[in-house]
Design a protein around this motif. Structure first.
Motif, PDB file in Angstrom:
ATOM      1  N   ASP A  36       0.840  -1.203   0.000  1.00 53.65           N
ATOM      2  CA  ASP A  36       0.000   0.000   0.000  1.00 53.65           C
ATOM      3  C   ASP A  36       0.875   1.253   0.000  1.00 53.65           C
ATOM      4  O   ASP A  36       0.688   2.169  -0.799  1.00 53.65           O
ATOM      5  CB  ASP A  36      -0.887  -0.016   1.247  1.00 53.65           C
ATOM      6  CG  ASP A  36      -2.186   0.750   1.038  1.00 53.65           C
ATOM      7  OD1 ASP A  36      -2.579   0.929  -0.127  1.00 53.65           O
ATOM      8  OD2 ASP A  36      -2.789   1.162   2.031  1.00 53.65           O
ATOM      9  N   SER A  84      -7.810  -8.476  -1.451  1.00 52.93           N
ATOM     10  CA  SER A  84      -8.792  -7.604  -2.122  1.00 52.93           C
ATOM     11  C   SER A  84      -8.302  -6.166  -2.116  1.00 52.93           C
ATOM     12  O   SER A  84      -8.446  -5.440  -3.113  1.00 52.93           O
ATOM     13  CB  SER A  84     -10.148  -7.680  -1.408  1.00 52.93           C
ATOM     14  OG  SER A  84     -10.635  -8.990  -1.358  1.00 52.93           O
ATOM     15  N   ASN A  85      -7.708  -5.749  -1.001  1.00 53.44           N
ATOM     16  CA  ASN A  85      -7.202  -4.379  -0.868  1.00 53.44           C
ATOM     17  C   ASN A  85      -6.098  -4.090  -1.886  1.00 53.44           C
ATOM     18  O   ASN A  85      -6.095  -3.041  -2.532  1.00 53.44           O
ATOM     19  CB  ASN A  85      -6.668  -4.173   0.555  1.00 53.44           C
ATOM     20  CG  ASN A  85      -6.573  -2.709   0.920  1.00 53.44           C
ATOM     21  OD1 ASN A  85      -6.822  -1.825   0.113  1.00 53.44           O
ATOM     22  ND2 ASN A  85      -6.199  -2.428   2.137  1.00 53.44           N
ATOM     23  N   LEU A 140      -7.669  -3.964  -5.472  1.00 50.21           N
ATOM     24  CA  LEU A 140      -8.451  -2.735  -5.658  1.00 50.21           C
ATOM     25  C   LEU A 140      -7.546  -1.497  -5.676  1.00 50.21           C
ATOM     26  O   LEU A 140      -7.828  -0.527  -6.394  1.00 50.21           O
ATOM     27  CB  LEU A 140      -9.502  -2.621  -4.549  1.00 50.21           C
ATOM     28  CG  LEU A 140     -10.633  -3.654  -4.604  1.00 50.21           C
ATOM     29  CD1 LEU A 140     -11.453  -3.623  -3.322  1.00 50.21           C
ATOM     30  CD2 LEU A 140     -11.533  -3.399  -5.813  1.00 50.21           C
ATOM     31  N   ASN A 141      -6.481  -1.515  -4.875  1.00 54.37           N
ATOM     32  CA  ASN A 141      -5.499  -0.427  -4.937  1.00 54.37           C
ATOM     33  C   ASN A 141      -4.931  -0.279  -6.340  1.00 54.37           C
ATOM     34  O   ASN A 141      -4.815   0.825  -6.877  1.00 54.37           O
ATOM     35  CB  ASN A 141      -4.333  -0.698  -3.964  1.00 54.37           C
ATOM     36  CG  ASN A 141      -4.598  -0.148  -2.582  1.00 54.37           C
ATOM     37  OD1 ASN A 141      -5.496   0.666  -2.383  1.00 54.37           O
ATOM     38  ND2 ASN A 141      -3.816  -0.579  -1.615  1.00 54.37           N
ATOM     39  N   LEU A 146      -7.677   1.201  -8.638  1.00 55.51           N
ATOM     40  CA  LEU A 146      -8.203   2.537  -8.358  1.00 55.51           C
ATOM     41  C   LEU A 146      -7.133   3.619  -8.182  1.00 55.51           C
ATOM     42  O   LEU A 146      -7.407   4.791  -8.456  1.00 55.51           O
ATOM     43  CB  LEU A 146      -9.096   2.485  -7.112  1.00 55.51           C
ATOM     44  CG  LEU A 146     -10.328   1.571  -7.239  1.00 55.51           C
ATOM     45  CD1 LEU A 146     -11.068   1.483  -5.916  1.00 55.51           C
ATOM     46  CD2 LEU A 146     -11.263   2.069  -8.330  1.00 55.51           C
ATOM     47  N   GLY A 163      -8.507   6.724  -4.453  1.00 55.20           N
ATOM     48  CA  GLY A 163      -8.678   5.325  -4.841  1.00 55.20           C
ATOM     49  C   GLY A 163      -8.194   4.374  -3.771  1.00 55.20           C
ATOM     50  O   GLY A 163      -8.808   3.329  -3.511  1.00 55.20           O
ATOM     51  N   ALA A 182     -10.517   1.577  -1.865  1.00 52.89           N
ATOM     52  CA  ALA A 182     -10.074   0.182  -1.825  1.00 52.89           C
ATOM     53  C   ALA A 182     -10.064  -0.347  -0.397  1.00 52.89           C
ATOM     54  O   ALA A 182     -10.497  -1.479  -0.125  1.00 52.89           O
ATOM     55  CB  ALA A 182      -8.675   0.069  -2.434  1.00 52.89           C
ATOM     56  N   THR A 183      -9.591   0.473   0.547  1.00 50.02           N
ATOM     57  CA  THR A 183      -9.558   0.076   1.958  1.00 50.02           C
ATOM     58  C   THR A 183     -10.967  -0.125   2.507  1.00 50.02           C
ATOM     59  O   THR A 183     -11.236  -1.102   3.228  1.00 50.02           O
ATOM     60  CB  THR A 183      -8.833   1.150   2.792  1.00 50.02           C
ATOM     61  OG1 THR A 183      -7.492   1.291   2.325  1.00 50.02           O
ATOM     62  CG2 THR A 183      -8.802   0.776   4.274  1.00 50.02           C
ATOM     63  N   ALA A 216     -12.459  -3.371   1.059  1.00 47.58           N
ATOM     64  CA  ALA A 216     -11.775  -4.537   1.633  1.00 47.58           C
ATOM     65  C   ALA A 216     -12.252  -4.811   3.061  1.00 47.58           C
ATOM     66  O   ALA A 216     -12.446  -5.973   3.447  1.00 47.58           O
ATOM     67  CB  ALA A 216     -10.263  -4.315   1.609  1.00 47.58           C
TER      68      ALA A 216
END
Length: 443
Positions: free
Chosen positions: A28, A166-167, A170-171, A174, A188, A192-193, A196
């Protein structure tokens, strides 16, 4: 040998869960780092608010965890469910002020952490969105503690893998606008967070109810919360909350000092904390495992057996901490090159990580006592007094004087804060040897 096997059996999934969590935080930070130092600082400061919320919530839930472990030690499922019900109500209640401040007044909140307007404005975008995940996180944390207490530690591990993978995905979509999604940057990362954590919360609740596990709650468990039980519960939970609040507020004060030392220091502290998390997640998982095992024993008044287990857990933890510290120092010199930050920031990270890891055995000794032993036996008031006083009367003043008055460098200021850990360890050593923490809270 049997004791070590039991400790490892519980601590290993917890350690893996924390390593995965830290790995995702690392990725992240790496992804956000591609947006520059201002983005890292903005997300780092926003996460300080979540950090404060998380630790206060952790204090409350670990207070409930005392009852989870001891009720399960006695095999009283109704008592376990009643404790979970009260913990969830309390966790959601204490989430309200953090949600309101973070969602409606994010700029005002972040203004306490940094004077940099650019960092505040960008951080407010992130903070407002993740505020929506606070109640979801509260439910997930209570469920995770309950599952640990009944020794189903593999389930929170599986849920963490689902949530955090998932995080990351999605990071990727996005932050950078991949596969047709818009490029949202820091916004984004926040979305995402949020998604998730929603996935994690739903997964944990579904698993508990579909598999009909101990600790699931129904309306009758809320009705069974008597004034006597309520009073007994908060007799132990309030000091753990106060403990975590005092500690997290003190650590937040460190962040405020670092923020006023410059944006590059915020970035260095953020990167350092992410790397440091790998070592602490492995070592402190033993404290969590010890708390469960010892709590189960104290629930049936097996005091000497609990003390014997604590000694063995402490030896194992200290040995692992030395290896973890050495490995962390070595890999930091390579990992830091992955971050898109200045050479000055990289140098600060390398030096400060070396200092931090040199004190890891002492920090772990303190963590084993506060989180693992004293809390398991309900000795929460003493741990609150020790942690609060050493942090606020030693650590925070030294960091403020070093960073804001004497204008010392970030590594030197960090070294000054370690004085607090050393003094705390001396006090906790004598408390541990006194055995006053060996209590059955259900009696």
């Amino acid at each position: 040998m049997e004791v070590y096997k039991r400790i490892i059996k519980i601590s290993l999934p917890i350690a893996l869960q924390q390593v995965i969590f830290t790995s995702v935080n690392f990725v992240d930070t790496l992804m956000i780092g591609a947006l520059g130092e201002v983005a890292i600082a903005a997300v780092g400061l926003s996460n300080q608010v979540f950090f404060l919320y998380n630790l206060i919530l952790f204090g409350l839930v670990s207070g409930g965890g005392i009852f989870f472990a001891q009720y399960w030690g006695k095999q009283e499922e109704e008592g376990l469910s009643r404790s979970v019900a009260l913990t969830i109500i309390s966790a959601l209640f204490f989430s309200i002020p953090f949600f309101v401040l973070s969602f409606f007044y994010p700029n005002l909140v972040l203004n306490f952490f940094s004077p940099d307007i650019e960092v505040i404005n960008l951080g407010a975008v992130y903070l407002k969105i993740i505020a929506l995940s606070f109640p979801l996180f509260a439910i997930s944390l209570v469920t995770s503690f309950m599952l640990r207490s009944i020794k189903k530690v593999h389930i929170p591990l599986i849920i963490t893998i689902i949530e955090l993978s998932s995080n990351i995905f999605l990071n990727y979509l996005l932050i950078f606008g991949k596969l047709g999604f818009p490029t949202l940057g820091v916004k984004g990362a926040a979305i995402a967070t949020l998604i998730a954590r929603l996935i994690g919360c739903i997964s944990s609740v579904l698993i508990v109810y579909l598999r009909k596990m101990p600790g699931r709650i129904y309306f009758r468990h809320f009705r069974e919360i008597t004034p006597k039980f309520f009073k007994s519960y908060f007799h132990y939970a309030i000091p753990t909350m106060a403990n975590e609040f005092a500690w997290s507020l003190g650590v937040t004060m460190y962040s405020i000092v670092y923020a006023h030392m410059g944006t590059n220091v915020i970035a260095a502290q953020r990167v350092m904390a992410t790397i440091e998390g790998f070592a602490t997640s492995i070592t402190f998982s033993i404290a969590n495992a010890a708390s469960v095992i010892i709590g189960n024993m104290l629930g049936t008044s097996r005091y000497e057996e609990a003390y014997d287990v604590s000694k063995k857990a402490l030896k194992l933890a200290e040995l692992i901490s030395i290896f973890a510290a050495i490995i962390c120092i070595i890999i930091t010199f390579f990992i830091v090159e992955l971050f898109d930050v200045s050479e000055e920031v990289k140098k600060m990270v390398r030096i400060t990580i070396t200092i931090s890891m040199s004190f890891l055995p002492i920090k772990l000794f303190n963590g084993m006592n506060v989180v693992g032993f004293l809390r398991a036996g309900g000795d929460t008031r003493f741990s609150f007094i020790v942690e609060g006083s050493t942090l606020w009367f030693i650590g925070v003043p030294l960091s403020a004087i070093g960073g804001l008055v004497l204008n010392l460098s970030f590594p030197v200021v960090y070294l000054l804060t370690m004085t607090e850990e050393v003094i705390k360890s001396i006090i906790l050593y004598f408390r541990y040897k006194s055995k006053k923490w060996l209590n059955n809270v259900l009696e």
